[in-house]
Every structure is written in C-alpha cells, then in structure tokens.
Design a protein around this motif. Sequence first.
Motif, PDB file in Angstrom:
ATOM      1  N   ILE A  30      49.519  49.939  52.645  1.00 11.39           N
ATOM      2  CA  ILE A  30      49.511  48.508  52.358  1.00 11.39           C
ATOM      3  C   ILE A  30      49.792  48.273  50.883  1.00 11.39           C
ATOM      4  O   ILE A  30      49.250  48.971  50.014  1.00 11.39           O
ATOM      5  CB  ILE A  30      48.149  47.888  52.734  1.00 11.39           C
ATOM      6  CG1 ILE A  30      47.972  47.884  54.253  1.00 11.39           C
ATOM      7  CG2 ILE A  30      48.022  46.463  52.189  1.00 11.39           C
ATOM      8  CD1 ILE A  30      46.601  47.396  54.704  1.00 11.39           C
ATOM      9  N   GLU A  31      50.638  47.292  50.605  1.00  9.75           N
ATOM     10  CA  GLU A  31      50.903  46.873  49.227  1.00  9.75           C
ATOM     11  C   GLU A  31      50.040  45.662  48.895  1.00  9.75           C
ATOM     12  O   GLU A  31      50.160  44.611  49.525  1.00  9.75           O
ATOM     13  CB  GLU A  31      52.380  46.522  49.052  1.00  9.75           C
ATOM     14  CG  GLU A  31      52.705  45.927  47.696  1.00  9.75           C
ATOM     15  CD  GLU A  31      53.474  46.867  46.785  1.00  9.75           C
ATOM     16  OE1 GLU A  31      53.371  46.713  45.560  1.00  9.75           O
ATOM     17  OE2 GLU A  31      54.186  47.731  47.299  1.00  9.75           O
ATOM     18  N   LEU A  32      49.165  45.822  47.901  1.00  5.50           N
ATOM     19  CA  LEU A  32      48.292  44.740  47.447  1.00  5.50           C
ATOM     20  C   LEU A  32      48.873  44.136  46.179  1.00  5.50           C
ATOM     21  O   LEU A  32      49.183  44.853  45.221  1.00  5.50           O
ATOM     22  CB  LEU A  32      46.889  45.281  47.167  1.00  5.50           C
ATOM     23  CG  LEU A  32      45.870  44.301  46.580  1.00  5.50           C
ATOM     24  CD1 LEU A  32      45.461  43.269  47.619  1.00  5.50           C
ATOM     25  CD2 LEU A  32      44.642  45.057  46.057  1.00  5.50           C
ATOM     26  N   ASP A  33      49.034  42.827  46.146  1.00  3.60           N
ATOM     27  CA  ASP A  33      49.555  42.144  44.963  1.00  3.60           C
ATOM     28  C   ASP A  33      48.400  41.884  43.992  1.00  3.60           C
ATOM     29  O   ASP A  33      47.405  41.258  44.348  1.00  3.60           O
ATOM     30  CB  ASP A  33      50.196  40.817  45.356  1.00  3.60           C
ATOM     31  CG  ASP A  33      50.936  40.145  44.213  1.00  3.60           C
ATOM     32  OD1 ASP A  33      52.169  40.074  44.282  1.00  3.60           O
ATOM     33  OD2 ASP A  33      50.270  39.715  43.250  1.00  3.60           O
ATOM     34  N   VAL A  34      48.525  42.382  42.753  1.00  2.97           N
ATOM     35  CA  VAL A  34      47.474  42.166  41.752  1.00  2.97           C
ATOM     36  C   VAL A  34      48.015  41.424  40.531  1.00  2.97           C
ATOM     37  O   VAL A  34      47.502  41.574  39.427  1.00  2.97           O
ATOM     38  CB  VAL A  34      46.800  43.492  41.321  1.00  2.97           C
ATOM     39  CG1 VAL A  34      45.926  44.039  42.424  1.00  2.97           C
ATOM     40  CG2 VAL A  34      47.848  44.526  40.890  1.00  2.97           C
ATOM     41  N   SER A  35      49.068  40.625  40.730  1.00  3.34           N
ATOM     42  CA  SER A  35      49.524  39.772  39.632  1.00  3.34           C
ATOM     43  C   SER A  35      48.395  38.822  39.236  1.00  3.34           C
ATOM     44  O   SER A  35      47.488  38.544  40.028  1.00  3.34           O
ATOM     45  CB  SER A  35      50.774  39.006  40.036  1.00  3.34           C
ATOM     46  OG  SER A  35      50.529  38.215  41.175  1.00  3.34           O
ATOM     47  N   TYR A  36      48.469  38.327  38.013  1.00  3.84           N
ATOM     48  CA  TYR A  36      47.371  37.551  37.435  1.00  3.84           C
ATOM     49  C   TYR A  36      47.730  36.071  37.420  1.00  3.84           C
ATOM     50  O   TYR A  36      48.736  35.672  36.851  1.00  3.84           O
ATOM     51  CB  TYR A  36      47.104  38.057  36.015  1.00  3.84           C
ATOM     52  CG  TYR A  36      45.956  37.381  35.303  1.00  3.84           C
ATOM     53  CD1 TYR A  36      44.718  37.218  35.903  1.00  3.84           C
ATOM     54  CD2 TYR A  36      46.113  36.929  33.992  1.00  3.84           C
ATOM     55  CE1 TYR A  36      43.663  36.613  35.238  1.00  3.84           C
ATOM     56  CE2 TYR A  36      45.062  36.327  33.308  1.00  3.84           C
ATOM     57  CZ  TYR A  36      43.846  36.172  33.946  1.00  3.84           C
ATOM     58  OH  TYR A  36      42.793  35.579  33.279  1.00  3.84           O
ATOM     59  N   SER A  37      46.894  35.257  38.062  1.00  2.00           N
ATOM     60  CA  SER A  37      47.119  33.804  38.115  1.00  2.00           C
ATOM     61  C   SER A  37      45.857  33.080  37.661  1.00  2.00           C
ATOM     62  O   SER A  37      45.031  32.666  38.486  1.00  2.00           O
ATOM     63  CB  SER A  37      47.495  33.375  39.537  1.00  2.00           C
ATOM     64  OG  SER A  37      48.685  33.988  39.963  1.00  2.00           O
ATOM     65  N   PRO A  38      45.666  32.918  36.347  1.00  2.00           N
ATOM     66  CA  PRO A  38      44.437  32.295  35.853  1.00  2.00           C
ATOM     67  C   PRO A  38      44.346  30.810  36.150  1.00  2.00           C
ATOM     68  O   PRO A  38      43.248  30.255  36.218  1.00  2.00           O
ATOM     69  CB  PRO A  38      44.498  32.555  34.349  1.00  2.00           C
ATOM     70  CG  PRO A  38      45.965  32.685  34.041  1.00  2.00           C
ATOM     71  CD  PRO A  38      46.555  33.339  35.249  1.00  2.00           C
ATOM     72  N   LEU A  39      45.500  30.162  36.319  1.00  2.00           N
ATOM     73  CA  LEU A  39      45.536  28.726  36.591  1.00  2.00           C
ATOM     74  C   LEU A  39      46.594  28.454  37.657  1.00  2.00           C
ATOM     75  O   LEU A  39      47.562  29.212  37.789  1.00  2.00           O
ATOM     76  CB  LEU A  39      45.881  27.941  35.314  1.00  2.00           C
ATOM     77  CG  LEU A  39      44.887  28.016  34.148  1.00  2.00           C
ATOM     78  CD1 LEU A  39      45.506  27.378  32.911  1.00  2.00           C
ATOM     79  CD2 LEU A  39      43.574  27.337  34.505  1.00  2.00           C
ATOM     80  N   PRO A  40      46.446  27.371  38.418  1.00  2.00           N
ATOM     81  CA  PRO A  40      47.470  27.028  39.404  1.00  2.00           C
ATOM     82  C   PRO A  40      48.839  26.870  38.736  1.00  2.00           C
ATOM     83  O   PRO A  40      48.976  26.191  37.724  1.00  2.00           O
ATOM     84  CB  PRO A  40      46.969  25.700  39.975  1.00  2.00           C
ATOM     85  CG  PRO A  40      45.493  25.723  39.757  1.00  2.00           C
ATOM     86  CD  PRO A  40      45.286  26.449  38.462  1.00  2.00           C
ATOM     87  N   GLY A  41      49.821  27.533  39.304  1.00  2.00           N
ATOM     88  CA  GLY A  41      51.176  27.449  38.770  1.00  2.00           C
ATOM     89  C   GLY A  41      51.472  28.403  37.630  1.00  2.00           C
ATOM     90  O   GLY A  41      52.607  28.464  37.152  1.00  2.00           O
ATOM     91  N   LEU A  42      50.465  29.147  37.165  1.00  2.00           N
ATOM     92  CA  LEU A  42      50.655  30.102  36.074  1.00  2.00           C
ATOM     93  C   LEU A  42      50.478  31.505  36.636  1.00  2.00           C
ATOM     94  O   LEU A  42      49.423  31.831  37.191  1.00  2.00           O
ATOM     95  CB  LEU A  42      49.640  29.845  34.957  1.00  2.00           C
ATOM     96  CG  LEU A  42      49.745  30.727  33.708  1.00  2.00           C
ATOM     97  CD1 LEU A  42      51.089  30.535  33.027  1.00  2.00           C
ATOM     98  CD2 LEU A  42      48.599  30.439  32.741  1.00  2.00           C
ATOM     99  N   ARG A  43      51.485  32.344  36.464  1.00  2.00           N
ATOM    100  CA  ARG A  43      51.469  33.675  37.068  1.00  2.00           C
ATOM    101  C   ARG A  43      52.036  34.700  36.100  1.00  2.00           C
ATOM    102  O   ARG A  43      53.064  34.466  35.464  1.00  2.00           O
ATOM    103  CB  ARG A  43      52.302  33.670  38.362  1.00  2.00           C
ATOM    104  CG  ARG A  43      52.413  35.022  39.051  1.00  2.00           C
ATOM    105  CD  ARG A  43      53.474  34.962  40.135  1.00  2.00           C
ATOM    106  NE  ARG A  43      53.623  36.237  40.812  1.00  2.00           N
ATOM    107  CZ  ARG A  43      53.123  36.513  42.008  1.00  2.00           C
ATOM    108  NH1 ARG A  43      52.450  35.591  42.665  1.00  2.00           N
ATOM    109  NH2 ARG A  43      53.301  37.692  42.558  1.00  2.00           N
ATOM    110  N   PHE A  44      51.352  35.828  35.995  1.00  2.00           N
ATOM    111  CA  PHE A  44      51.830  36.970  35.222  1.00  2.00           C
ATOM    112  C   PHE A  44      51.917  38.164  36.169  1.00  2.00           C
ATOM    113  O   PHE A  44      50.933  38.518  36.811  1.00  2.00           O
ATOM    114  CB  PHE A  44      50.889  37.299  34.060  1.00  2.00           C
ATOM    115  CG  PHE A  44      50.689  36.167  33.093  1.00  2.00           C
ATOM    116  CD1 PHE A  44      51.607  35.930  32.085  1.00  2.00           C
ATOM    117  CD2 PHE A  44      49.579  35.339  33.200  1.00  2.00           C
ATOM    118  CE1 PHE A  44      51.423  34.888  31.194  1.00  2.00           C
ATOM    119  CE2 PHE A  44      49.386  34.297  32.304  1.00  2.00           C
ATOM    120  CZ  PHE A  44      50.312  34.066  31.309  1.00  2.00           C
ATOM    121  N   GLY A  45      53.075  38.797  36.202  1.00  2.00           N
ATOM    122  CA  GLY A  45      53.231  39.950  37.067  1.00  2.00           C
ATOM    123  C   GLY A  45      54.352  39.768  38.059  1.00  2.00           C
ATOM    124  O   GLY A  45      54.930  38.687  38.210  1.00  2.00           O
TER     125      GLY A  45
END
Length: 290
Positions: A30-45
């Motif tokens: 399984i591939e787990l997504d661990v990108s970082y989204s501290p706020l709605p609409g803001l994504r790192f990764g």
Amino acid sequence: MVDETSQLDLILDATADLRSRAGARIRVAIELDVSYSPLPGLRFGAYRSPVRGPQQAVSLAREIAARPALELVGLMAYEGHIAGVTDSSSTPYGLAVRAMKALSRPDVAARRTEAVAAVREVADLEFVNGGGTGSIESTGAEPAVTEIAAGSGLIGPGLFDGYRGFRPQPALHLGFPVVRRPAPGVATLLGGGWIASGAPGADRLPTITAPRGLSFAPQEAAGEVQTPVLGAAADDLRVGDTVWLRHAKAGEPAEHVSSYVLIRGAGDEADPITVGAVVDTYRGEGRVFL
C-alpha cells in the motif's frame, strides 16, 4: 504498489493466465500519502496516493485481503517534501523550507505510525518503507519504519549540494567531449543536456565538476546537441578534451547509458586513477522502466 481498488482488479485481470499456470499469489504493498497540508488548500509534497490516514489504509488492506490471489506484504510512505527539497539556502525561501520541514516531520511520523499499526491488524507486513537520502535522520528515528529508500546517497547527485543535513561524496561523473572552440573563453561540448525531472529550474541542470571555473552560457544552458561552457578555464581546453558533469538526480543517468565504469583514485601522483569493472545499468540489462 497500490492505493485503490481499481488497481487491484487491474492486477488480477492482467495476471490471470500467469496465476492459473503458476498458482502464485501476487504480492502488493500500500502507498500511503504523507504530504503535509497544514491549512485547507495548502499542500507540501508529491501527489502520491489518495490513502492519507489509517482508516483509508485499513479499508484498502481489507479489500486486498478479500481477494485470495493477492497478498499484502508492505507499506510505503515517501515524505518527498522533506527528503527531496533542498534547504541549505540562507534566503527567505531556504528559511521557509526549513520551517516547513520542521513542522511536517511530527505529522509524517504520527500518520505513518498510526497507519502501520492499523494495517498490521489486517496483514503481517514484511516491510515499511519510508523517506529518502534527504531524510535519513528523521525517518530512521521512527520505530514503524523498517527500511529507508536512500539510494540517491550512493551516487551523491548535484541536488544534494543544496542540503544542510546530508552531503554525500559525489560518485557518478559524466564525461562530455569538447567538439568546438567558437570564441575566446568558450568551449562547446557534444550533448550534455541531461536535465533532471521535476519543476523546471536551474537546480535541474547538471553540475560542472571539472575543470573548475566553468559555467553554462545563460542563453543555452545544457543542450541536447551542444553545451557551451564559459570561463577562463575554457581557453585551456582543446577539441577532444573531456569536461565532467554531475547529473542533478541519481537514477536518471541509467536511462541514458548502458554501463558505468568503476574507477578508484584521486587522480594525483600519490593516488592515480585506476579503471576497474564495467557494470551494466538497468538499460544495459535490457530493462526500460519509464
């Protein structure tokens, strides 16, 4: 590597004949997504997977378990926004990247730990893969992780010149011949434009290793057919000489050439360079993945 049920059905359809002859189960992870989204609409990764938490991971694990021809053996979670982003700059951008990494590490660790624990209730995982060369320290501190995908560190590509926490010794150099000398202070190489994948930018260009004191021509950079290099050192180059570059990434040169030549030595009188074995890349072994 799977992250939704449609992939499971595609795998089963594609391997039906093979499984009927061999009777083997297909091993999946399984591939787990661990990108970082501290706020709605803001994504790192990177956009890796729709599976972002333990509940989604367990749901997919149960779907896999419901298909007897499949066997769930692993879980992968790659924190590309930590492992794959340079952070050594003292500019505001560099400071922002370091802050983002510091804030996202606890989030990555928590979600990965929770997902692994939840999935192990469904299947006995053989491995949990995480991180990369740029995140060895933080990924290695997580008890849930059993292996770190740090292959780039073996090569030390150009991108790692921009990291604070890890600086491998460069191990792969690409030689391009000088074929023209069009003007004083200019030597032109044959080819050289092996541009790394990712968002276009100067950090995707090769790094000029030797001779020192050379730079790319601003209007041409590194080109498919030719690469002019500028600087006082260019006046000492003659047609047939070699200029050595480093690719920005580790694996991509293996898509261009069929073999690597292994060498030893520093290149001086005390430690002359000696040529060792010639080893095949995956392309040299007849494999084409991408």
